[in-house]
Design a protein around this motif. Sequence first.
Motif, PDB file in Angstrom:
ATOM      1  N   LEU A  23     -19.122-113.900  49.680  1.00 49.91           N
ATOM      2  CA  LEU A  23     -20.075-113.334  50.624  1.00 49.91           C
ATOM      3  C   LEU A  23     -19.400-112.502  51.713  1.00 49.91           C
ATOM      4  CD1 LEU A  23     -23.071-113.325  51.384  1.00 49.91           C
ATOM      5  CD2 LEU A  23     -22.647-115.394  52.708  1.00 49.91           C
ATOM      6  N   PHE A  26     -19.525-108.942  51.171  1.00 42.18           N
ATOM      7  CA  PHE A  26     -20.837-108.339  50.926  1.00 42.18           C
ATOM      8  C   PHE A  26     -21.122-107.090  51.770  1.00 42.18           C
ATOM      9  CE2 PHE A  26     -25.420-107.866  51.087  1.00 42.18           C
ATOM     10  CZ  PHE A  26     -25.755-107.948  49.753  1.00 42.18           C
ATOM     11  N   TYR A  49     -27.219-109.963  43.465  1.00 43.20           N
ATOM     12  CA  TYR A  49     -26.484-111.006  44.173  1.00 43.20           C
ATOM     13  C   TYR A  49     -27.264-112.319  44.127  1.00 43.20           C
ATOM     14  CZ  TYR A  49     -23.816-113.517  47.617  1.00 43.20           C
ATOM     15  OH  TYR A  49     -23.039-114.466  48.231  1.00 43.20           O
ATOM     16  N   GLY A 125     -21.824-111.732  56.361  1.00 48.99           N
ATOM     17  CA  GLY A 125     -22.369-111.496  55.024  1.00 48.99           C
ATOM     18  C   GLY A 125     -23.804-111.974  54.919  1.00 48.99           C
ATOM     19  N   CYS A 126     -24.078-113.158  55.482  1.00 45.83           N
ATOM     20  CA  CYS A 126     -25.453-113.690  55.515  1.00 45.83           C
ATOM     21  C   CYS A 126     -26.399-112.697  56.179  1.00 45.83           C
ATOM     22  CB  CYS A 126     -25.526-114.998  56.301  1.00 45.83           C
ATOM     23  SG  CYS A 126     -24.828-116.438  55.494  1.00 45.83           S
TER      24      CYS A 126
ATOM     25  N   ILE B 142     -27.191-119.472  51.065  1.00 44.87           N
ATOM     26  CA  ILE B 142     -25.867-119.114  51.590  1.00 44.87           C
ATOM     27  C   ILE B 142     -25.729-119.495  53.058  1.00 44.87           C
ATOM     28  CG2 ILE B 142     -25.425-117.289  49.909  1.00 44.87           C
ATOM     29  CD1 ILE B 142     -26.297-115.292  51.983  1.00 44.87           C
TER      30      ILE B 142
END
Lengths: 175, 202
Positions: A23, A26, A49, A125-126, B142
Amino acid sequence: MNQIIALIRVFSYLSILTVGGGLAAFPEMKVLTVDVHKWLTFPQLIHLYSMGQIAPGPNMMMIVSIGEWAAGIPGAIVVLIAFFGPTALLAFYVGRLWVKLEKWPWRNSIQRGLSPVAIGLLLAGCLSLARGAVSGWVTLAIAGAVLLILLRSKINPAFLVLAGAVAGGLAFYRP
Amino acid sequence: MSDVSAKPALESSSPAAPASGDISVVSIFLEFLLIGATSFGGGVVAYLRSGLVIKRGWVDDQKFVEYLAISQTLPGLNATNMAVLVGDRLRGFFGALAAIVAICLPGAVLMLIAGALYQSHGDKPLVTAMLRGVAAAAVGLILATTIQLGKKSLAHVYDLIFVGLTVFGVDRLHQSVPRVLIAVGILAILWYHPRKFREVSQ
């Protein structure tokens, strides 16, 4: 051939950015694959993804799809080697060295200092993913529900992602 | 097969000598293939532990945790770094190669098929609707993973500052990841310099 070279360059670069997890790469992956090389659109990248989160094994296997779209099966193979090769070699050699450096005082400092940076990269990334995937209250509710359930139980996340597919189908499908 | 003597120089110089001579490259390949094919829903590390430590007894928990710490510090996915480190320990270079190829193979084939299906059916209304749900669920997943990792490794207020600086650099200032990694990384490593580290960890 140009595509193959571009794939190698992009994915071997992304490879070394994966500190803490896939991530972390990303945000840069979005810039390079979507904005620069236009191998796919941002929604497609988010879809791939997300699908990759259901697939077994290391959770970045979705890069195979990008390689295949850009340059067929050779593209897929090249992307795999470019993305996993550099870090694998690094793990191989540094792993051997790291064991030897057990008494080196900076070893702990590096391990300790890099862990909050890795968490920060994952969070960035989140955010990048959320910006494309969460819009409106339905998607916010799905994301929030998955987050809460995972923090409170030990259910396999794959079931929740599949449940998300059902919820998305019910909420957004207009025949 | 005289395993030990037949090994190339590269392997015999390894500090991590194979735990046992009778673990073949083929059995390493098969075990990692199994893990690669069954570890649905992320969290491959848990599957690695149950396969390698509990079922096979190839590494003990202490070694496993040490490899995990190395895997998390180095770039690369935890799952593939672990495969390389354990494979190397069991059977040197070819053990590492067999392990990483095997753990990636099932997911790669699956995503190749999924990617092709997505390309031909991805624009169908029902698929688009479902994928919106999948993407939203992935965000929750995530974020949960990041929070769980954070709980384990963030112990002090300074850690939150380093997390904040990193997020700010990448997300707000739009700096490239290597730049942020080097800048904040060096700052954090210096902050936890050996003497300080002893104070803080006590």
